[in-house]
Design an enzyme around this catalytic site. Structure first.
Site, mmCIF file in Angstrom:
data_model
loop_
_atom_site.group_PDB
_atom_site.id
_atom_site.type_symbol
_atom_site.label_atom_id
_atom_site.label_comp_id
_atom_site.label_asym_id
_atom_site.label_seq_id
_atom_site.Cartn_x
_atom_site.Cartn_y
_atom_site.Cartn_z
ATOM 1 N N SER A 36 0.819 -1.200 0.000
ATOM 2 C CA SER A 36 0.000 0.000 0.000
ATOM 3 C C SER A 36 0.861 1.262 0.000
ATOM 4 C CB SER A 36 -0.956 -0.027 1.197
ATOM 5 O OG SER A 36 -1.892 1.030 1.130
ATOM 6 N N ASP A 68 -8.187 -5.423 -6.508
ATOM 7 C CA ASP A 68 -8.033 -4.179 -5.763
ATOM 8 C C ASP A 68 -8.383 -2.992 -6.658
ATOM 9 O OD1 ASP A 68 -7.260 -2.142 -4.021
ATOM 10 O OD2 ASP A 68 -5.134 -2.327 -4.531
ATOM 11 N N HIS A 90 -6.222 -5.476 -1.801
ATOM 12 C CA HIS A 90 -5.245 -4.405 -1.644
ATOM 13 C C HIS A 90 -4.033 -4.815 -0.806
ATOM 14 C CE1 HIS A 90 -3.724 -0.388 -1.628
ATOM 15 N NE2 HIS A 90 -3.852 -0.234 -0.329
#
Length: 438
Positions: free
Chosen positions: A183, A363, A416
């Site tokens: 991330s 994602d 994600h």
């Protein structure tokens, strides 16, 4: 004579100050053999502690260190950074790639339970889970006099952390070293790799045996990451053909802060279509943390567990550190001074470092299409073309390898972060870290 005495006294005071700091370092690391909520002794070696950063060591960065369960003397050493910025590294340890996880029971007022996992990266590597920047997790500052965290500033602080940590754990100084995260750490990890690489060519500090880095669904450049949400949403049947064609024609592929009023209306239409979708993994239901049958209910259980007084005591948390622990402190003071991490990837490739860049293919936050686009922009020749990688007779995802020692891979059905497909991600990592083809 007076000057000589004054000089001697200053030297003694400096020596005492250094001894005090060293003593603080010694006292700040603790071996943890039992954790509340887990039955029996831990089946792995866990150390927690603080490392002071800065001239006065005003910033105290908290870490969890777990030795490899295979061969810690020779196995790689990984530093794990969670995203945010401001998300505790417990996100990695308890949800993604650590040896423990929260047991998904309905909270009844008692301490939530922990269970062992089958997908821990510590099966093949030693791992440092670091709470950074200051204010994240259990990391704190003793004073208000410290530089506001930033992308580039964190790369320097993390490098300092590593130098000090390795000076206390010299038995790991020769182990192959990697930086990893997902991330938002996509902005910090490549810069950290470059900072360590530069430091290895400077005097006065032993070199770190840096070999490469690992990133999952990494934020890399806002415009790239956002612009590819539209084609991804279309491919996932979240927007209509008509809206997609209109967006392409009117906005010409640029969807960030559109000035054209027609483009703006179309982007707003796109936002309406995707508002009710779980951004992190589009095939999951959109739900709140407090719903027991929801996947992210574990976030709530973790908050109850970490804030328990006995858990904090077991983890040896400094009482002065923070009040209530939060998993992600999104209001953390922070300067986003790296606009794109692509140049860092380029430099790290030129310097010969290996990299594994992977994407959960469901994602919407950082679509795999965006990651593929900037990887492609590096313009390296392909060594191993697009193909499925397998777990037994099932497709785990798809992969492609480049001449700059960069491997790109998707995790089929992933989101994600690795927490949505932890076992599949572990298999992928295990093969890559051991130098095997996916």
């Amino acid at each position: 004579m007076a000057n000589y005495i004054s000089s001697v006294l200053k030297s003694l005071l400096l020596l005492l100050h250094l001894v005090f700091l060293i003593q603080q370092h010694v006292d700040s690391a603790s071996i943890v053999k039992f954790l509340p909520g887990f039955e029996g002794s831990l089946p792995f070696e866990l150390e927690t502690g603080y490392i002071g950063i800065g001239e006065e060591e005003e910033v105290q960065l908290f870490y969890y260190f777990i030795k490899s369960e295979r061969n810690p003397k020779e196995d790689p050493l990984l530093l794990w950074l969670s995203g945010g910025p401001g998300c505790s590294s417990i996100s990695g340890l308890l949800f993604e790639n650590g040896p423990l996880a929260m047991k998904l029971d309905v909270y009844n007022g008692t301490l939530p339970s922990l269970v062992p996992t089958t997908y821990s990266w510590t099966k093949t590597s030693s791992m440092i889970f670091l709470d950074q920047p200051v204010g994240t997790g259990f990391s704190y500052s003793r004073t208000q006099q410290y530089n506001k965290p930033s992308d580039s500033g964190e790369a320097k602080r993390i490098h300092e952390f590593l130098q000090k940590w390795l000076s206390k754990h010299q038995e790991f100084s020769s182990n192959p070293f990697y930086v990893a995260g997902d991330s938002y750490s996509g902005m910090v990890v490549p810069a950290t790799v470059q900072e360590i690489s530069k430091g290895n060519y400077q005097c006065c500090s032993p070199p770190i045996n840096l070999q490469g880095y690992v990133l999952g669904n990494p934020i890399t450049e806002h415009a790239i990451d956002y612009n590819y949400r539209i084609p991804f949403a279309h491919g996932m049947a979240l927007i209509s053909d008509e809206l997609y064609e209109s967006l392409k024609r009117v906005c010409k592929g640029e969807y960030v802060d559109p000035r054209d009023t027609e483009c703006l209306k179309l982007v707003e239409e796109f936002s309406k279509c995707t508002k009710g979708v779980c951004q992190e993994v589009v095939i999951k239901p959109l739900c709140v943390t407090e719903t027991p049958n929801c996947y992210i209910y574990r976030y709530l259980l973790t908050t109850y567990w970490v804030n328990d007084v006995n858990v904090r005591k077991a983890l040896q948390i400094n009482k002065e550190s923070i009040g209530e622990w939060v998993r992600c402190y999104f209001g953390i003071p922070y300067t986003h001074d790296i606009k794109s991490s692509v140049p860092y990837h380029m430099n790290n490739s030129i310097n010969g470092y290996r990299s594994l860049i992977y994407s959960g293919d469901h994602d919407l936050n950082v679509p795999f299409l965006a990651t593929q686009a900037w990887v492609r922009s590096l313009n390296y020749s392909i060594i191993d073309n697009w193909r499925p990688w397998m777990i037994k007779d099932q497709i785990g995802g798809y992969t492609k390898t480049y001449a700059n020692k960069m491997t790109f891979a998707t995790v089929r059905g992933g989101g994600h972060t690795a927490e949505y497909k932890p076992y599949e991600t572990y298999i992928m990592f295990h093969r890559w870290i051991n130098g095997q083809p996916l």
